[in-house]
Design an enzyme around this catalytic site. Structure first.
Site, mmCIF file in Angstrom:
data_model
loop_
_atom_site.group_PDB
_atom_site.id
_atom_site.type_symbol
_atom_site.label_atom_id
_atom_site.label_comp_id
_atom_site.label_asym_id
_atom_site.label_seq_id
_atom_site.Cartn_x
_atom_site.Cartn_y
_atom_site.Cartn_z
ATOM 1 N N ARG A 234 0.860 -1.181 0.000
ATOM 2 C CA ARG A 234 0.000 0.000 0.000
ATOM 3 C C ARG A 234 0.899 1.235 0.000
ATOM 4 N NH1 ARG A 234 -3.522 -2.775 -1.616
ATOM 5 N NH2 ARG A 234 -5.603 -3.112 -0.757
ATOM 6 N N ASP A 258 4.302 -0.570 -7.086
ATOM 7 C CA ASP A 258 3.014 -0.996 -7.655
ATOM 8 C C ASP A 258 1.872 -0.302 -6.927
ATOM 9 O OD1 ASP A 258 1.555 -2.697 -9.512
ATOM 10 O OD2 ASP A 258 0.855 -3.800 -7.751
ATOM 11 N N GLU A 263 -2.800 7.138 -5.473
ATOM 12 C CA GLU A 263 -2.940 6.370 -6.717
ATOM 13 C C GLU A 263 -4.373 6.345 -7.251
ATOM 14 O OE1 GLU A 263 -1.694 2.421 -5.050
ATOM 15 O OE2 GLU A 263 -3.649 1.783 -5.765
ATOM 16 N N HIS A 295 -0.674 -0.687 -9.930
ATOM 17 C CA HIS A 295 -1.384 -1.584 -8.991
ATOM 18 C C HIS A 295 -1.922 -2.821 -9.714
ATOM 19 C CE1 HIS A 295 -3.419 -1.542 -4.828
ATOM 20 N NE2 HIS A 295 -3.460 -2.782 -5.311
HETATM 21 N N1 LIG Z 1 -0.340 -4.813 -5.249
HETATM 22 C C1 LIG Z 1 -1.468 -5.506 -5.206
HETATM 23 O O1 LIG Z 1 -2.156 -5.670 -6.217
HETATM 24 C C2 LIG Z 1 -1.910 -6.118 -3.937
HETATM 25 C C3 LIG Z 1 -1.524 -5.640 -2.708
HETATM 26 N N2 LIG Z 1 -1.949 -6.261 -1.572
HETATM 27 C C4 LIG Z 1 -1.510 -5.712 -0.297
HETATM 28 O O2 LIG Z 1 -0.627 -6.644 0.310
HETATM 29 C C5 LIG Z 1 -0.918 -6.699 1.702
HETATM 30 C C6 LIG Z 1 -0.404 -7.970 2.310
HETATM 31 O O3 LIG Z 1 -1.212 -9.062 1.882
HETATM 32 P P1 LIG Z 1 -1.103 -10.480 2.575
HETATM 33 O O4 LIG Z 1 0.274 -11.003 2.497
HETATM 34 O O5 LIG Z 1 -2.191 -11.302 1.998
HETATM 35 O O6 LIG Z 1 -1.434 -10.096 4.083
HETATM 36 P P2 LIG Z 1 -1.056 -10.892 5.389
HETATM 37 O O7 LIG Z 1 -1.950 -10.365 6.454
HETATM 38 O O8 LIG Z 1 -1.045 -12.356 5.129
HETATM 39 O O9 LIG Z 1 0.465 -10.426 5.675
HETATM 40 C C7 LIG Z 1 0.818 -9.180 6.137
HETATM 41 C C8 LIG Z 1 1.983 -9.381 7.100
HETATM 42 O O10 LIG Z 1 2.491 -8.120 7.465
HETATM 43 C C9 LIG Z 1 2.834 -8.171 8.839
HETATM 44 N N3 LIG Z 1 2.903 -6.823 9.362
HETATM 45 C C10 LIG Z 1 1.891 -5.959 9.609
HETATM 46 N N4 LIG Z 1 2.374 -4.789 10.059
HETATM 47 C C11 LIG Z 1 3.725 -4.912 10.093
HETATM 48 C C12 LIG Z 1 4.789 -4.059 10.472
HETATM 49 N N5 LIG Z 1 4.568 -2.823 10.908
HETATM 50 N N6 LIG Z 1 6.045 -4.519 10.373
HETATM 51 C C13 LIG Z 1 6.301 -5.786 9.955
HETATM 52 N N7 LIG Z 1 5.336 -6.649 9.601
HETATM 53 C C14 LIG Z 1 4.069 -6.220 9.665
HETATM 54 C C15 LIG Z 1 1.748 -9.030 9.476
HETATM 55 O O11 LIG Z 1 2.147 -9.537 10.723
HETATM 56 C C16 LIG Z 1 1.565 -10.099 8.397
HETATM 57 O O12 LIG Z 1 2.410 -11.209 8.622
HETATM 58 C C17 LIG Z 1 -2.465 -6.519 1.721
HETATM 59 O O13 LIG Z 1 -2.926 -6.085 2.986
HETATM 60 C C18 LIG Z 1 -2.688 -5.490 0.653
HETATM 61 O O14 LIG Z 1 -2.584 -4.217 1.234
HETATM 62 C C19 LIG Z 1 -2.708 -7.391 -1.608
HETATM 63 C C20 LIG Z 1 -3.117 -7.904 -2.797
HETATM 64 C C21 LIG Z 1 -2.813 -7.266 -4.045
HETATM 65 O O1 LIG Z 2 -6.460 -7.233 -2.911
HETATM 66 C C1 LIG Z 2 -5.867 -6.175 -2.671
HETATM 67 O O2 LIG Z 2 -5.615 -5.803 -1.537
HETATM 68 C C2 LIG Z 2 -5.441 -5.305 -3.772
HETATM 69 O O3 LIG Z 2 -4.594 -4.491 -3.668
HETATM 70 C C3 LIG Z 2 -6.104 -5.480 -5.039
HETATM 71 O O4 LIG Z 2 -6.125 -6.611 -5.501
HETATM 72 C C4 LIG Z 2 -6.572 -4.353 -5.761
HETATM 73 O O5 LIG Z 2 -7.584 -3.886 -4.961
HETATM 74 P P1 LIG Z 2 -7.878 -2.374 -4.801
HETATM 75 O O6 LIG Z 2 -6.653 -1.755 -4.245
HETATM 76 O O7 LIG Z 2 -8.262 -1.918 -6.151
HETATM 77 O O8 LIG Z 2 -9.000 -2.332 -3.828
#
Ligand SMILES: NC(=O)C1=CN([C@@H]2O[C@H](COP(=O)(O)OP(=O)(O)OC[C@H]3O[C@@H](n4cnc5c(N)ncnc54)[C@H](O)[C@@H]3O)[C@@H](O)[C@H]2O)C=CC1
Ligand SMILES: O=C(O)C(=O)[C@H](O)COP(=O)(O)O
Length: 329
Positions: A234, A258, A263, A295
């Site tokens: 994010r 990304d 954004e 993204h």
């Molecule tokens: N670029 C994209 O298209 C996408 C981006 N995302 C982002 O990726 C993030 C992570 O996704 P997941 O791996 O599924 O989540 P997750 O919840 O499995 O992993 C996040 C990890 O970050 C750790 N964490 C949280 N705050 C922290 C800190 N201050 N310092 C160190 N570690 C910390 C947590 O303990 C957890 O292990 C999502 O919340 C979303 O914001 C997710 C999907 C798509």
């Molecule tokens: O799943 C997430 O978290 C993502 O970042 C996306 O897959 C894209 O979602 P939006 O940021 O468009 O809500």
């Protein structure tokens, strides 16, 4: 049961139709608008809501949803930072997300960005476009000789760690809640140690009070001047001004982003021929050692189908009084 899906893109329609064919008892309505103060009244008459949006839901939306009899709010994304969980709970809304529609989709983009950065691919592409085929300044490095630092070794970070480990890179990680099931592919260290030792830092934290602004001036100062920063999670996790300063002063070898602060005003828009609305974006685009992708980490065929399927399955479960393992609070 009537379910309204918001912010639906054309590429999601086939996945939604497939799910609908398997569930003829559920009436699905598709809309392109987002959930906000000025649109919330259009939710009247629906039982379930499935959203996907980058802009925050305003505080007056939650009590209005409650008045309209809405009891559930599902985002078909992993991140749920656009939802105020406290306000949702105060208005009896059960919130769920889709935490693991395809961790590989984002992890593979982190790998792609890493390989592109370490082979100076932006610069190579730019030079080839300009018919400059010289080698000078293009020497890259090899992944197996590098240390990759994962910040946030959750589903996506852990998956990325396994990919990097499979390519013989040394993987180190920092997480506030270390998952020791990953000990076979990485070593957990302190935040400072990871920043100091890594050649590539990959950010995969969720956005929360501890991760907002995590990569600030002090954190960037700990990184090697030869290191790269990759943000796939994010925008607000990185202080963009501090990043721009580090790039300008060559205290960092480059970056791949990304996700970016602001954004929602430029990613997934066609701005060809127009003035860009964001000064940080304008400045970042001037660097040939910075990669910007709009993204698209999540954006694969497998991920899109799973986002639709899992979010709709959960919505039906919650509205039927069953539990969903994806509720967030
Ligand atoms: N670029 C994209 O298209 C996408 C981006 N995302 C982002 O990726 C993030 C992570 O996704 P997941 O791996 O599924 O989540 P997750 O919840 O499995 O992993 C996040 C990890 O970050 C750790 N964490 C949280 N705050 C922290 C800190 N201050 N310092 C160190 N570690 C910390 C947590 O303990 C957890 O292990 C999502 O919340 C979303 O914001 C997710 C999907 C798509
Ligand atoms: O799943 C997430 O978290 C993502 O970042 C996306 O897959 C894209 O979602 P939006 O940021 O468009 O809500």
């Amino acid at each position: 049961m009537k379910i309204l899906l918001l912010s639906v893109r054309p590429d999601e329609r086939a996945a939604i139709e497939k799910w609908g064919n398997r569930h003829p008892d559920v009436a699905l309505t598709i809309a392109e608008w987002e959930l906000h103060s000025e649109t919330v009244d259009q939710v009247a008459g629906f039982d379930g809501l499935v959203i996907q949006q980058r802009t925050q839901i305003e505080s007056d939306v939650y009590p209005r949803l409650h008045e309209l009899g809405i009891k559930q709010l599902t985002t078909r994304t992993a991140g749920y930072d656009v939802i105020d969980l406290k306000a949702a709970a105060e208005n009896d809304l059960i919130v769920s997300n889709v935490p693991a529609y395809s961790p590989r989709s984002v992890a593979e983009l982190a790998l792609t960005h890493t390989l592109r950065l370490i082979r100076k691919q932006e610069l190579v592409d730019q030079r080839v476009r300009e018919q400059d085929f010289r080698w000078a300044g293009l020497q890259g490095s090899e992944i197996h000789s590098l240390t990759i630092g994962i910040i946030g070794a959750g589903r996506i970070g852990g998956t990325a760690a396994r990919l990097f480990h499979a390519l013989d890179a040394k993987v180190i990680a920092y997480d506030i809640k270390p998952n020791h099931e990953l000990d076979d592919v990485l070593t957990f260290l302190s935040f400072e140690e990871v920043l100091q030792q890594a050649d590539v830092i990959c950010l995969h934290v969720d956005l929360n009070d501890t991760s907002r602004g995590l990569i600030d001036e002090a954190a960037l100062a700990l990184m090697k001047p030869t290191a790269y920063l990759i943000n796939e999670c994010r925008g607000p996790v990185v202080d963009t001004s501090a990043l721009l300063a580090a790039l300008a002063e060559k205290r960092l070898a480059g970056a791949a982003l990304d996700t970016m602060v602001g954004e929602e005003t430029f990613f997934n828009f066609d701005l060809r021929g127009q003035e860009l609305p964001n000064q940080d974006l304008i400045q970042l685009r001037q660097y040939d050692n910075v990669i910007i992708t709009p993204h698209v980490g999540f954006y694969t065929n497998i991920a899109v189908q799973n986002m639709v399927d899992i979010s709709l399955d959960d919505t039906v479960a919650i509205l039927s009084g069953k539990s969903s393992e994806h509720t967030v609070s």
